[in-house]
Design an enzyme around this catalytic site. Structure first.
Site, PDB file in Angstrom:
ATOM      1  N   GLU A  27       6.800  -2.718   2.539  1.00 41.28           N
ATOM      2  CA  GLU A  27       6.842  -3.513   1.315  1.00 41.28           C
ATOM      3  C   GLU A  27       8.191  -4.220   1.231  1.00 41.28           C
ATOM      4  OE1 GLU A  27       6.000  -1.320  -2.308  1.00 41.28           O
ATOM      5  OE2 GLU A  27       6.298  -3.102  -3.551  1.00 41.28           O
ATOM      6  N   GLU A 173      -2.658  -1.357  -7.333  1.00 45.94           N
ATOM      7  CA  GLU A 173      -2.464  -0.533  -8.551  1.00 45.94           C
ATOM      8  C   GLU A 173      -2.662  -1.339  -9.829  1.00 45.94           C
ATOM      9  OE1 GLU A 173       1.263   1.661  -8.236  1.00 45.94           O
ATOM     10  OE2 GLU A 173       0.425   2.955  -6.681  1.00 45.94           O
ATOM     11  N   GLU A 292      -1.519   4.698   0.096  1.00 47.01           N
ATOM     12  CA  GLU A 292      -0.140   5.115  -0.204  1.00 47.01           C
ATOM     13  C   GLU A 292      -0.152   6.624  -0.396  1.00 47.01           C
ATOM     14  OE1 GLU A 292       2.230   3.125  -3.192  1.00 47.01           O
ATOM     15  OE2 GLU A 292       1.220   1.219  -2.818  1.00 47.01           O
TER      16      GLU A 292
HETATM   17  O1  AHR Z   1       5.569   2.821  -2.519  1.00 47.58           O
HETATM   18  C1  AHR Z   1       6.336   2.569  -3.660  1.00 47.58           C
HETATM   19  C2  AHR Z   1       5.498   2.031  -4.812  1.00 47.58           C
HETATM   20  O2  AHR Z   1       4.647   3.050  -5.259  1.00 47.58           O
HETATM   21  C3  AHR Z   1       4.565   0.884  -4.510  1.00 47.58           C
HETATM   22  O3  AHR Z   1       5.185  -0.357  -4.618  1.00 47.58           O
HETATM   23  C4  AHR Z   1       3.515   1.024  -5.562  1.00 47.58           C
HETATM   24  O4  AHR Z   1       2.267   0.534  -5.153  1.00 47.58           O
HETATM   25  C5  AHR Z   1       3.499   2.514  -5.876  1.00 47.58           C
HETATM   26  O5  AHR Z   1       3.547   2.749  -7.228  1.00 47.58           O
END
Ligand code: AHR
Length: 507
Positions: A27, A173, A292
């Site tokens: 990210e 999310e 995630e």
């Molecule tokens: O991985 C860190 C963050 O955690 C991501 O940006 C988000 O999708 C999640 O809340």
């Protein structure tokens, strides 16, 4: 001493090991991209600015897919800012992480980095501040061969061949109040369905992931999945799950049993998805992208971004420093994912470098492996072939959070092309070793290849840039074969990998 008996039989298979289970996540957050995978001028960087030391560790880690570019970041990202001549790219405020995004690294850089690492992309589109049109534009830029405005732009930017990206996340999310562009389930479900339909007009064979809940504790968990899938069931292939674990109130026994939570979460979402399918009389099954997951000390590195006048470039955010206990938990979470490989067909450990990551770097300096690197790398390398349905029997332990659970958790894989049978095990009990018997039927055991353990002692030990090998897997010499069984001892609070050789019984 606790005991456990595991029964394996190559004829009892759950599913082929989905190679996409060993995905990771890059990210635009903190130093994951900038001074992580990308650092022009670093002594190991190539002509494109990709750090060679990081690439070598990424290969060793054995990841198969990378989700990009977020995360929360994607929900206010304009992908067009990151393509074309670098000097013409605008610097933008990243509202998710209160940082300045220089856009020096974008889609084309990501795809050439992936190519170098030989990995598959999972591309997320912005359904926070943007919608269907921009998602389809990105698809055209990335995947169309040429002859249209955006595909020709990609070609002019140096990528003659389309990228052929197969797996796409429809937002991130979208239930979260922290998300730029949070939506209600029905609103998001309709947008996801509409975007999926438009993307499939370009390519009906894309694999599309709808956003599930941000975590199991969300107040809308369950109804979110039901309502999103009620709108989008026919248009998507997978639904996402996210989960991060940390010890709560120093409760190590519950923390070591975090895979219980993951098991229950996967089982719950599977049941909800199947109930929506049943109501629709659909024969289609929605798969799960656990895109995630990890250990994340959210209480130490708050998830709320910094605020104020300062908008730093690539600040140090979410740089958790992992212990041996964290590595044992990561090993346990991989066991849960493998156990569910009939439904979980993609997963991404979040994230790859510097940000809650197995790989750490110093700007201009070294790259090194955190403790959590090791169970991931071993599992990714040796979980091959088919996942076996392990029958477990033995001691239990009581945890405050999950009640009575098996003291030893385990999963096994069997690769009939190499004759390798591997068992991954966790002893979740903090003060008692476990004597384990692995019984093999349906195959002839011919020997032990290797048995290694992480943990047992020094649960708080951590690797550092100066001491990168404090916590590494150690040979476990207790593993002994006796006819059709292997006996071994697991130290308290430990993760173990046992590799055996076997030939499949013919009769
Ligand atoms: O991985 C860190 C963050 O955690 C991501 O940006 C988000 O999708 C999640 O809340």
């Amino acid at each position: 001493m606790n005991t456990a008996r595991l029964s394996l039989d190559p004829r009892r298979r759950v599913a082929p090991v989905p190679r996409r289970l060993f995905g990771s996540f890059v990210e635009h957050l903190g130093r994951c991209v900038y001074t992580g995978i990308y650092e022009p001028g670093h002594p190991t960087a190539d002509a494109d600015g990709f750090r060679g030391d990081v690439l070598a560790l990424v290969r060793e880690l054995g990841v198969t897919t990378i989700r990009y570019p977020g995360g929360n970041f994607v929900s206010s990202y304009r992908w067009e800012d990151g393509v074309g001549p670098v000097e013409a790219r605008p610097a933008r405020l990243d509202l998710a992480w209160h940082s300045l995004e220089t856009n020096a690294f974008g889609l084309d850089e990501f795809m050439s980095w992936l190519d170098r690492a030989d990995l598959e992309p999972i591309m997320a589109v912005n359904l926070g501040t943007r919608g269907t049109a921009e998602a389809v534009d990105l698809l055209e830029y990335a995947n169309h061969r040429g002859g249209s405005h955006l595909a020709d732009q990609r070609r002019a930017n140096g990528a003659a061949d389309p990228y052929g990206i197969r797996l796409w996340c429809l937002g991130n999310e979208m239930d979260g109040p922290w998300q730029v562009g949070q939506r209600s389930a029905t609103e998001y479900g309709r947008l996801a369905a509409q975007t999926a339909k438009a993307m499939r007009r370009f390519d009906p064979d894309l694999e599309l992931v709808a956003c599930g809940s941000s975590h199991l504790g969300m107040p809308t968990f369950g109804s979110w999945e039901r309502d999103v899938l009620t709108e989008a069931y026919d248009d998507v292939d997978l639904i996402s799950l996210h989960a991060y674990y940390q010890p709560v109130d120093d409760d190590l026994p519950s923390f070591l049993a975090s895979a219980e939570d993951m098991d229950r979460y996967i089982d719950a979402v599977t049941a909800i998805a199947d109930s929506v399918g049943a109501i629709r009389r659909s024969t289609k099954k929605i798969m799960i992208a656990f895109d995630e997951w990890n250990v994340w000390y959210q209480s130490a590195t708050p998830s709320t971004p910094p605020s104020g006048e300062d908008w730093p470039v690539a600040p140090r955010l979410l740089e958790d420093h992992y212990s041996v206990a964290d590595a044992v938990v990561v090993g346990g979470l991989l066991i849960s994912l493998l156990r569910h490989s009939d439904r979980v067909t993609a997963a991404c450990q979040a994230q790859l470098v510097n940000v809650i990551a197995p790989i750490m770097t110093e700007p201009g300096g070294s790259a090194w492996r955190q403790t959590i690197f090791h169970p991931f790398a071993r599992t990714a390398r040796h979980a091959r072939g088919a996942v076996l349905d392990v029958l477990r029997d033995g001691s239990t332990t009581t945890t405050d959070r999950y009640g009575e659970v098996a003291a030893v958790d385990a999963v096994s894989t069997w690769d009939d092309s190499t004759g390798e049978m591997t068992v991954f095990l966790v002893n979740r009990v903090t003060d008692t070793p476990a004597e384990v018997t692995v019984d093999v039927s349906g195959a002839q055991l011919t020997g032990i290849i290797e048995c290694v353990t992480v943990g047992g002692t020094d649960l708080d030990a951590r690797n550092t840039a100066d001491g990168p090998d404090h916590a590494v897997p150690r040979p476990n010499d207790t593993a002994q074969q006796a006819d059709a069984a292997v006996r071994l001892t697991l130290p308290p609070a430990s993760w173990t990998m046992l590799r055996m050789r076997a030939t499949e019984a013919t009769a």
